[in-house]
Scaffold this motif. Structure first.
Motif, PDB file in Angstrom:
ATOM      1  N   GLY A 388      29.535  54.299  60.230  1.00  0.00           N
ATOM      2  CA  GLY A 388      28.470  53.307  60.148  1.00  0.00           C
ATOM      3  C   GLY A 388      29.016  51.907  59.948  1.00  0.00           C
ATOM      4  N   ALA A 389      30.063  51.784  59.140  1.00  0.00           N
ATOM      5  CA  ALA A 389      30.679  50.468  58.934  1.00  0.00           C
ATOM      6  C   ALA A 389      31.282  49.938  60.224  1.00  0.00           C
ATOM      7  CB  ALA A 389      31.742  50.568  57.845  1.00  0.00           C
ATOM      8  N   VAL A 390      31.870  50.831  61.020  1.00  0.00           N
ATOM      9  CA  VAL A 390      32.437  50.406  62.302  1.00  0.00           C
ATOM     10  C   VAL A 390      31.324  49.930  63.240  1.00  0.00           C
ATOM     11  CG1 VAL A 390      33.744  51.144  64.329  1.00  0.00           C
ATOM     12  CG2 VAL A 390      34.456  51.882  62.059  1.00  0.00           C
ATOM     13  N   ALA A 391      30.144  50.548  63.169  1.00  0.00           N
ATOM     14  CA  ALA A 391      29.010  50.083  63.982  1.00  0.00           C
ATOM     15  C   ALA A 391      28.649  48.640  63.637  1.00  0.00           C
ATOM     16  CB  ALA A 391      27.806  51.002  63.777  1.00  0.00           C
ATOM     17  N   LEU A 392      28.691  48.299  62.354  1.00  0.00           N
ATOM     18  CA  LEU A 392      28.411  46.916  61.944  1.00  0.00           C
ATOM     19  C   LEU A 392      29.492  45.959  62.468  1.00  0.00           C
ATOM     20  CD1 LEU A 392      27.240  47.475  58.255  1.00  0.00           C
ATOM     21  CD2 LEU A 392      25.823  47.027  60.280  1.00  0.00           C
ATOM     22  N   VAL A 393      30.718  46.424  62.482  1.00  0.00           N
ATOM     23  CA  VAL A 393      31.803  45.611  63.046  1.00  0.00           C
ATOM     24  C   VAL A 393      31.544  45.344  64.526  1.00  0.00           C
ATOM     25  CG1 VAL A 393      34.259  45.641  63.658  1.00  0.00           C
ATOM     26  CG2 VAL A 393      33.529  46.364  61.372  1.00  0.00           C
ATOM     27  N   ALA A 394      31.086  46.375  65.243  1.00  0.00           N
ATOM     28  CA  ALA A 394      30.805  46.207  66.671  1.00  0.00           C
ATOM     29  C   ALA A 394      29.690  45.190  66.909  1.00  0.00           C
ATOM     30  CB  ALA A 394      30.442  47.553  67.296  1.00  0.00           C
ATOM     31  N   LEU A 395      28.684  45.196  66.065  1.00  0.00           N
ATOM     32  CA  LEU A 395      27.613  44.208  66.200  1.00  0.00           C
ATOM     33  C   LEU A 395      28.126  42.796  65.936  1.00  0.00           C
ATOM     34  CD1 LEU A 395      24.627  46.098  64.523  1.00  0.00           C
ATOM     35  CD2 LEU A 395      24.981  45.658  66.964  1.00  0.00           C
ATOM     36  N   SER A 396      29.034  42.666  64.994  1.00  0.00           N
ATOM     37  CA  SER A 396      29.647  41.361  64.741  1.00  0.00           C
ATOM     38  C   SER A 396      30.427  40.880  65.968  1.00  0.00           C
ATOM     39  CB  SER A 396      30.585  41.438  63.534  1.00  0.00           C
ATOM     40  OG  SER A 396      29.893  41.835  62.379  1.00  0.00           O
ATOM     41  N   GLN A 397      31.016  41.817  66.676  1.00  0.00           N
ATOM     42  CA  GLN A 397      31.781  41.481  67.876  1.00  0.00           C
ATOM     43  C   GLN A 397      30.901  40.843  68.951  1.00  0.00           C
ATOM     44  OE1 GLN A 397      33.886  44.881  69.289  1.00  0.00           O
ATOM     45  NE2 GLN A 397      35.115  43.746  70.770  1.00  0.00           N
ATOM     46  N   VAL A 398      29.642  41.259  69.014  1.00  0.00           N
ATOM     47  CA  VAL A 398      28.710  40.677  69.974  1.00  0.00           C
ATOM     48  C   VAL A 398      28.541  39.185  69.689  1.00  0.00           C
ATOM     49  CG1 VAL A 398      26.349  40.729  70.860  1.00  0.00           C
ATOM     50  CG2 VAL A 398      27.507  42.869  70.285  1.00  0.00           C
ATOM     51  N   LEU A 399      28.420  38.827  68.423  1.00  0.00           N
ATOM     52  CA  LEU A 399      28.266  37.414  68.057  1.00  0.00           C
ATOM     53  C   LEU A 399      29.498  36.610  68.437  1.00  0.00           C
ATOM     54  CD1 LEU A 399      26.604  37.797  64.533  1.00  0.00           C
ATOM     55  CD2 LEU A 399      25.485  37.335  66.729  1.00  0.00           C
ATOM     56  N   VAL A 400      30.672  37.181  68.222  1.00  0.00           N
ATOM     57  CA  VAL A 400      31.910  36.492  68.598  1.00  0.00           C
ATOM     58  C   VAL A 400      31.954  36.277  70.104  1.00  0.00           C
ATOM     59  CG1 VAL A 400      34.423  36.669  68.656  1.00  0.00           C
ATOM     60  CG2 VAL A 400      33.166  37.398  66.610  1.00  0.00           C
ATOM     61  N   ALA A 401      31.564  37.309  70.862  1.00  0.00           N
ATOM     62  CA  ALA A 401      31.603  37.219  72.322  1.00  0.00           C
ATOM     63  C   ALA A 401      30.743  36.077  72.848  1.00  0.00           C
ATOM     64  CB  ALA A 401      31.145  38.544  72.934  1.00  0.00           C
ATOM     65  N   SER A 402      29.636  35.808  72.185  1.00  0.00           N
ATOM     66  CA  SER A 402      28.721  34.764  72.651  1.00  0.00           C
ATOM     67  C   SER A 402      29.333  33.374  72.563  1.00  0.00           C
ATOM     68  CB  SER A 402      27.420  34.803  71.841  1.00  0.00           C
ATOM     69  OG  SER A 402      27.649  34.397  70.494  1.00  0.00           O
ATOM     70  N   ARG A 403      30.421  33.219  71.801  1.00  0.00           N
ATOM     71  CA  ARG A 403      31.058  31.909  71.618  1.00  0.00           C
ATOM     72  C   ARG A 403      32.250  31.702  72.561  1.00  0.00           C
ATOM     73  NH1 ARG A 403      30.190  29.556  66.772  1.00  0.00           N
ATOM     74  NH2 ARG A 403      31.058  27.747  67.868  1.00  0.00           N
ATOM     75  N   LEU A 404      32.687  32.755  73.253  1.00  0.00           N
ATOM     76  CA  LEU A 404      33.892  32.657  74.074  1.00  0.00           C
ATOM     77  C   LEU A 404      33.538  32.283  75.513  1.00  0.00           C
ATOM     78  CD1 LEU A 404      35.986  35.625  72.672  1.00  0.00           C
ATOM     79  CD2 LEU A 404      36.703  33.236  72.797  1.00  0.00           C
ATOM     80  N   GLY A 405      32.984  31.096  75.665  1.00  0.00           N
ATOM     81  CA  GLY A 405      32.588  30.635  76.982  1.00  0.00           C
ATOM     82  C   GLY A 405      33.757  30.114  77.795  1.00  0.00           C
ATOM     83  N   PRO A 406      33.536  29.846  79.080  1.00  0.00           N
ATOM     84  CA  PRO A 406      34.602  29.325  79.949  1.00  0.00           C
ATOM     85  C   PRO A 406      35.037  27.939  79.478  1.00  0.00           C
ATOM     86  CG  PRO A 406      32.466  29.163  81.034  1.00  0.00           C
ATOM     87  CD  PRO A 406      32.250  29.958  79.784  1.00  0.00           C
TER      88      PRO A 406
END
Length: 415
Positions: A388-406
Motif C-alpha cells: 500500500g505504501a508503494v501505491a502511494l509512492v506511485a501516485l506521487s510519481q504522477v505529480l512529478v511526471a506532470s512537471r517534466l515538460g519539454p
C-alpha cells in the motif's frame, strides 16, 4: 542529427553506432539477474545460512544501497580513466562479485553481493552517458534495447532459479549469473582498448587529452545539486526504484506465504520481469517520436498504483494478470526514467552528472524499501502495508511526471 556538442549521432569519431548498441546490450544482461535470482531461493538461503526475512530483505537492499552510494562517484571515475574503461571496470566487479558470493557462508554472500552492487552502480550510472555520447539521435530505441537485455536475463534468473537449485544446488543457481557479466566485461574491455572504434585512445585529430569528455566542452564536474530539473528527474527515478525493488524482493515470498510452491512463486516473479521486458521493447522507441512526454511519464505510474491496490485488496484475484501489469508498469516507468537522463541533459558529460545524482539518491532511498517491507511483515504478518505504501509512492510519481515538460535540461546554462 547532432547533440549540443555538435557531434554527429551514430557516426564520426565515436565509431559505428551499432557496435555501441551491442556493447550496451551485452553489459545490460548482467545488471538485474544477480538480484532477481535471490528471492525464489529464500527458503534455501534461510535453511542453509539461517537468513530470516529481515536478512533476506537486507541482501536485496545491499546492492541497491551500493548503487546509491557509488553512482555519484561513477562520473568522476569516468573522468579519470575514460567512459568505456569505467563501464568495463564496473562489469568486472559484477562478474567477480556474482561468481564468488555463493561459495561460503553469510559473510561471503554479503561481500560478493556488495561487490556486484558496486559494479552495477558504475555501469548503470554511465551507460546513459555512453548513449548520449555515441547514439544521441535514438536514445529511446537504444534504452529499449538496454532494458530488454536487462529484463530478459532478469526474467530467466527468476524463472529458472528453483529448477537450477533443484538440479545443481542453490550455489550454482546463483553463481551462473556471473556469465552475462563476464560477457559484458569482455565487450567493454575490447571497446576501451587503444585504437578500438570510439575508444578514448582512438587515433585521429578529434582525440582529446581528457578521455572521459573527449568530445564535450569544459563543464562542471560536480553533481547538479541546484538544478530543479535534475531533482525532478531524481524524484521520478526514486519512485521507480522504490517500487521495483520492493516488489522484486517480496512478490514471490508473499505468494509462498499464501500457499504457493517456491517454483510457482519464482515463475510469478518471472512474469513480473517479463512484463518489464515487454514494456522495454515497446515504450522507449515510441517516445522518440513524442516531444511532450509528460503523459507517457505519468501513465505507467497510474497503472502501477492501480495494480498495487488490487494486490493489497484482492491478492488472489487473477494474480498472474495483476503481477504482469505491475511488471509492464514498472518496466515502462524505469525505461522512461532512463530516457530522461538522455533527454534532459545537454550533453554526455551532463548526462553522467545527472545520472550520478539521480541514481545516487534514488537507489539510496530505494535500498530501504525491501528492508522496511520485511520489517513491517515481521511486525504485522502481512505485506499489505508495504504494498500500500508503494501505491502511494506511485501516485506521487504522477505529480512529478506532470512537471517534466519539454525544454527542461541540465547543463549548458539550462535548469
Amino acid at each position: 542529427m547532432s547533440d549540443r556538442t555538435g557531434r554527429s549521432g551514430g557516426s564520426g569519431r565515436s565509431g559505428p553506432w551499432l557496435a555501441v548498441v551491442l556493447a550496451v546490450v551485452a553489459v545490460a544482461a548482467s545488471l538485474r539477474s544477480p538480484l532477481t535470482s535471490v528471492p525464489p531461493l529464500a527458503a534455501d538461503l534461510d535453511g542453509d545460512l539461517g537468513l530470516g526475512a529481515g536478512a533476506l530483505g537486507l541482501l536485496t537492499a545491499l546492492p541497491v544501497l551500493c548503487m546509491g552510494l557509488l553512482a555519484p562517484p561513477a562520473s568522476a571515475l569516468a573522468a579519470r580513466i575514460g567512459l568505456d574503461r569505467a563501464i568495463a571496470v564496473g562489469a568486472v566487479a559484477v562478474a567477480v562479485g556474482t561468481c564468488v558470493r555463493p561459495w561460503g557462508g553469510a559473510a561471503l554472500l554479503v561481500a560478493g553481493t556488495t561487490l556486484a552492487g558496486a559494479g552495477i552502480a558504475v555501469v548503470g550510472a554511465l551507460v546513459p552517458a555512453a548513449v548520449k555520447r555515441h547514439v544521441p539521435h535514438r536514445p529511446g530505441a537504444v534504452t529499449g534495447a538496454y532494458m530488454a537485455s536487462m529484463m530478459t536475463t532478469a526474467t530467466l534468473a527468476a524463472a529458472v532459479a528453483v529448477p537450477l537449485a533443484t538440479a545443481l544446488g542453490w550455489r550454482v543457481s546463483l553463481a551462473v549469473w556471473a556469465l552475462p557479466a563476464v560477457l559484458g566485461a569482455v565487450v567493454w574491455l575490447a571497446r576501451s582498448r587503444p585504437g578500438a572504434p570510439g575508444s578514448p585512445d582512438e587515433p585521429g585529430p578529434a582525440r582529446s587529452a581528457d578521455p572521459a569528455v573527449a568530445a564535450d566542452p569544459p563543464a562542471p564536474t560536480g553533481l547538479p545539486w541546484r538544478s530543479r530539473t535534475a531533482w525532478l528527474v531524481t524524484a521520478y527515478l526514486t519512485c521507480c526504484s522504490v517500487s521495483f525493488y520492493t516488489l522484486m524482493a517480496w512478490v514471490a515470498p508473499a505468494y509462498v506465504e499464501r500457499g504457493w510452491s517456491d517454483e510457482a512463486a519464482g515463475v510469478l516473479l518471472a512474469v513480473f520481469s517479463g512484463g518489464q521486458l515487454a514494456a522495454a521493447l515497446v515504450v522507449p522507441a515510441l517516445v522518440d517520436r513524442v516531444r511532450d512526454r509528460r503523459a507517457w511519464y505519468a501513465a505507467p505510474a497510474l497503472a502501477n498504483a492501480a495494480g498495487l491496490v488490487v494486490l493489497v485488496t484482492a491478492p488472489d484475484a487473477a494474480p498472474w494478470v495483476v503481477v504482469g501489469v505491475l511488471g509492464v508498469a514498472n518496466g515502462a516507468a524505469f525505461s522512461l526514467g532512463l530516457t530522461q537522463l538522455v533527454e534532459h541533459a545537454a550533453g554526455a558529460h551532463d548526462s553522467a552528472r545527472l545520472g550520478g545524482l539521480g541514481f545516487g539518491v534514488s537507489y539510496a532511498v530505494a535500498a530501504a524499501g525491501p528492508v522496511v517491507a520485511g520489517w513491517t511483515h515481521g511486525l504485522t504478518g502481512t505485506y499489505a502495508i508495504a504494498f500500500g505504501a508503494v501505491a502511494l509512492v506511485a501516485l506521487s510519481q504522477v505529480l512529478v511526471a506532470s512537471r517534466l515538460g519539454p525544454g527542461r535540461q541540465v547543463g549548458a546554462g539550462a535548469d
